[in-house]
Motif scaffolding. Sequence first.
Motif, short mmCIF file in Angstrom:
data_model
loop_
_atom_site.label_atom_id
_atom_site.label_comp_id
_atom_site.label_asym_id
_atom_site.label_seq_id
_atom_site.Cartn_x
_atom_site.Cartn_y
_atom_site.Cartn_z
N ARG A 138 100.84 88.28 16.83
CA ARG A 138 101.02 89.73 16.94
C ARG A 138 99.92 90.39 17.77
N ARG A 139 98.96 89.62 18.24
CA ARG A 139 97.83 90.11 19.02
C ARG A 139 96.98 91.09 18.22
N MET A 140 96.95 90.89 16.90
CA MET A 140 95.91 91.55 16.11
C MET A 140 94.61 90.79 16.36
N LEU A 141 93.53 91.50 16.51
CA LEU A 141 92.25 90.88 16.82
C LEU A 141 91.54 90.47 15.54
N GLY A 142 91.15 89.19 15.46
CA GLY A 142 90.36 88.75 14.33
C GLY A 142 88.91 89.19 14.49
N MET A 143 88.09 88.91 13.48
CA MET A 143 86.67 89.26 13.52
C MET A 143 85.84 87.98 13.60
N ARG A 144 84.96 87.93 14.58
CA ARG A 144 84.07 86.79 14.74
C ARG A 144 82.64 87.30 14.65
N VAL A 145 82.08 87.14 13.44
CA VAL A 145 80.76 87.67 13.13
C VAL A 145 79.73 86.57 13.33
N LEU A 146 78.67 86.88 14.05
CA LEU A 146 77.64 85.91 14.43
C LEU A 146 77.27 84.97 13.31
N TRP A 147 77.01 85.50 12.11
CA TRP A 147 76.47 84.68 11.03
C TRP A 147 77.45 83.64 10.51
N PHE A 148 78.74 83.87 10.71
CA PHE A 148 79.74 82.97 10.16
C PHE A 148 80.29 81.99 11.19
N GLU A 149 79.85 82.10 12.43
CA GLU A 149 80.36 81.22 13.49
C GLU A 149 79.47 80.00 13.61
N ARG A 150 79.63 79.09 12.64
CA ARG A 150 78.80 77.89 12.56
C ARG A 150 79.55 76.69 13.13
N ALA A 151 78.79 75.81 13.75
CA ALA A 151 79.34 74.58 14.31
C ALA A 151 79.40 73.50 13.24
N ALA A 152 80.08 72.41 13.57
CA ALA A 152 80.24 71.32 12.60
C ALA A 152 78.92 70.71 12.19
N ASP A 153 77.91 70.77 13.08
CA ASP A 153 76.61 70.18 12.75
C ASP A 153 75.69 71.14 12.00
N GLY A 154 76.24 72.31 11.60
CA GLY A 154 75.44 73.29 10.87
C GLY A 154 74.80 74.34 11.73
N GLY A 155 74.84 74.15 13.07
CA GLY A 155 74.28 75.14 13.98
C GLY A 155 75.26 76.28 14.23
N TYR A 156 75.02 77.04 15.28
CA TYR A 156 75.86 78.17 15.63
C TYR A 156 76.61 77.85 16.92
N ILE A 157 77.86 78.32 17.01
CA ILE A 157 78.64 77.99 18.20
C ILE A 157 78.17 78.84 19.38
N GLY A 158 78.35 78.31 20.58
CA GLY A 158 77.95 79.02 21.78
C GLY A 158 78.88 80.16 22.09
N ALA A 159 78.40 81.09 22.89
CA ALA A 159 79.21 82.26 23.25
C ALA A 159 80.54 81.87 23.89
N PRO A 160 80.59 80.87 24.80
CA PRO A 160 81.88 80.54 25.43
C PRO A 160 82.92 80.00 24.45
N ASP A 161 82.47 79.56 23.25
CA ASP A 161 83.39 78.95 22.29
C ASP A 161 84.07 79.96 21.37
N TYR A 162 83.73 81.23 21.49
CA TYR A 162 84.43 82.25 20.71
C TYR A 162 85.85 82.42 21.26
N PRO A 163 86.83 82.74 20.42
CA PRO A 163 88.20 82.93 20.90
C PRO A 163 88.35 84.27 21.61
N ALA A 164 89.33 84.36 22.48
CA ALA A 164 89.56 85.60 23.21
C ALA A 164 90.24 86.65 22.36
N ASP A 165 91.06 86.22 21.38
CA ASP A 165 91.85 87.17 20.59
C ASP A 165 91.08 87.64 19.36
#
Length: 655
Positions: free
Chosen positions: A490-517
């Motif tokens: 439906r093209r509703m935009l989700g929320m991607r909050v810095l603190w919750f965008e963790r990678a599998a190794d426990g780190g934080y995901i890079g900016a390019p890895d955030y979704p567009a929607d």
Amino acid sequence: MALKEALHALATAAGVAREWRDVDGHDNIVSDETLDAVLRAMGFETQSAAGIACGLARLAREAEQLPAMLVVDAGRPITLHRPCTHAEVTGEDGETRTLEIVRGTPAAPWTPGYYDLVLDGEHTRLAVAPHDCPVPDPTLPRPWGVSLQIPSLRGPAERAFGNLGELAGAVEALAARGADAVAINPLHALFPGEGRHFSPYSPSSRRFLNTAMGDPALVGLPAFSPSEGGDLIDWESALPERLAQLRAVWNALSPGEAAAMEAEMAQADPGMVRHATFDALYSHFAAQGAGGWQQWPAAYHDPDGAAVASFAREHADEVRFHLFAQVLAQRSLAEVQGRARSAGMRVGLVGDLAVGVNPGGSDVWSMGDAMLRGLTIGAPPDPLGPLGQNWGLTSFSPVALREAAYAPFIAMLRATFASAGGLRIDHAFGLARLWVVPEGRQSTDGVYLRYPFAELVRLVTLEAHRAGAVVIAEDLGTAPTGFTEAIATRRMLGMRVLWFERAADGGYIGAPDYPADAVAMTGTHDTATVAGWWRGRDLDWAAALGRLPEGMSREEAASIRDWDRGLLWSTFGWHEPRPAPDDPQRAVDAAIDHVARTPCAMAVVPIDDLLGLDEQPNLPGTVTEHPNWQRRYAGETADLLDAPQTAARIERLNR
């Protein structure tokens, strides 16, 4: 069928889930006692096999009947309970046309909107949704915005708290510096003059506005007198004072002003008049020590009863005053959004739709069976809340929504979209399911109640289309099955909050890895600010309030945080030494740069991060232990934005 098996069958048919899966992937079975309590609160008889059989038969009949409203996608087949041979619709323009039928199934019109539908002579309503919500124009630079708490704002005159007048100044200052959106706290109606229940997420009504936020000067009326204000809002004195100020404005209207206002008030729909009557009743009985409507004399529990009608006649001036205050708030909000768009903001205000309402408030009193009674909503046990959460709120009854052709839900959406270019839906998982708890029970004694997800999502999409507004679905946490895919479609935009965008190794995901929607954010009103997190201010609060994980000392928490600082700084990719914990401002710069560089459709930065503040607006799970919703900003918004470090962050966002 044994009584227990019959109870389970009724729960399944009524959308009450017997099983639920926790965040660790463990399956949990709901007790029969809880199922029984929830079903009885929903109006089902559960004490005998015959009573349960009646409930099952009723639900079966409803499933075989033409619903009060069909909610479908534009141009798609309309799923019916039986084939039809002739179908015609009458649109909002009054034009009637015949629908194409293929193998007994009609196809919906291509034009989104609401229709009267006739199927083989049987009448119902039809809502036709577009396939997706509006989104920011991808051919233009991606928009950025700021989230803020309106009461925290300051203006040229000293006030006990900020209102829509201060918001107008903030919006114009932000627009002048390149912002396209301002995400605000919920403006739902609270209890008039009540200084104890001031959380914007525990409203009396989600259809009407918090009258304390109206500003007469915004609409050409005499301004409020200045009042004393400090670094923290004293709501217990400030809200009664604001109600008195509103009465003073009402009483001082000139004949011309009064006539113009009376003309607007005369256009109020019956729902607004009923809400004004509730506010008048609340003020009357609060003076006698009563709280919500359940504490009023029983004769006043029925909004259509003789006692309420008699009160409205005898206190007509008081009802008109509350109607005036509501109209003033609505006109003030429309003025702010008008100024935002005139100043060049592509979105303007992004409203916030709370997940529920106070059971003692106007919505539950006035809408009767449309609301869940005897049930409150919250969250099941999880690592952050081992005992679960009970928010002390309630919401719509899914059964009653279908029977009412979704009218209460649609009215709520329209009220929130009325003066906004966007809408954030708090706890959007509630469109699919809510954790409900019988009154008087523990949060652990709850169960998931299913909602008509497909229909509600389509209605949000339709109303967003009619308003030309973007939709942000707060999707933090464990999503129900199919939820993420549905809102993405439906093209509703989700929320991607810095603190919750963790990678599998426990780190934080890079900016390019955030979704567009999605909307990229450095934080929300419920999370630590970047500066506060970097300093460990949130750990200070956790230690002081006994909220650290069991067995963990403040020193151990600090050691873990130091490791996380390293992970976050490495993710930012700044080629300079990591700042010390007591020097957080470069970390704030890097965090803002991080969310601005994502491919997300929009970036939203809390003004607290733009200003590099340490303290967060709200600490979830506290009521009096932390000054929730009380902090003020240090000066007028324009002056704060001109500080060199803040101006540099704005320039980074614009780049």
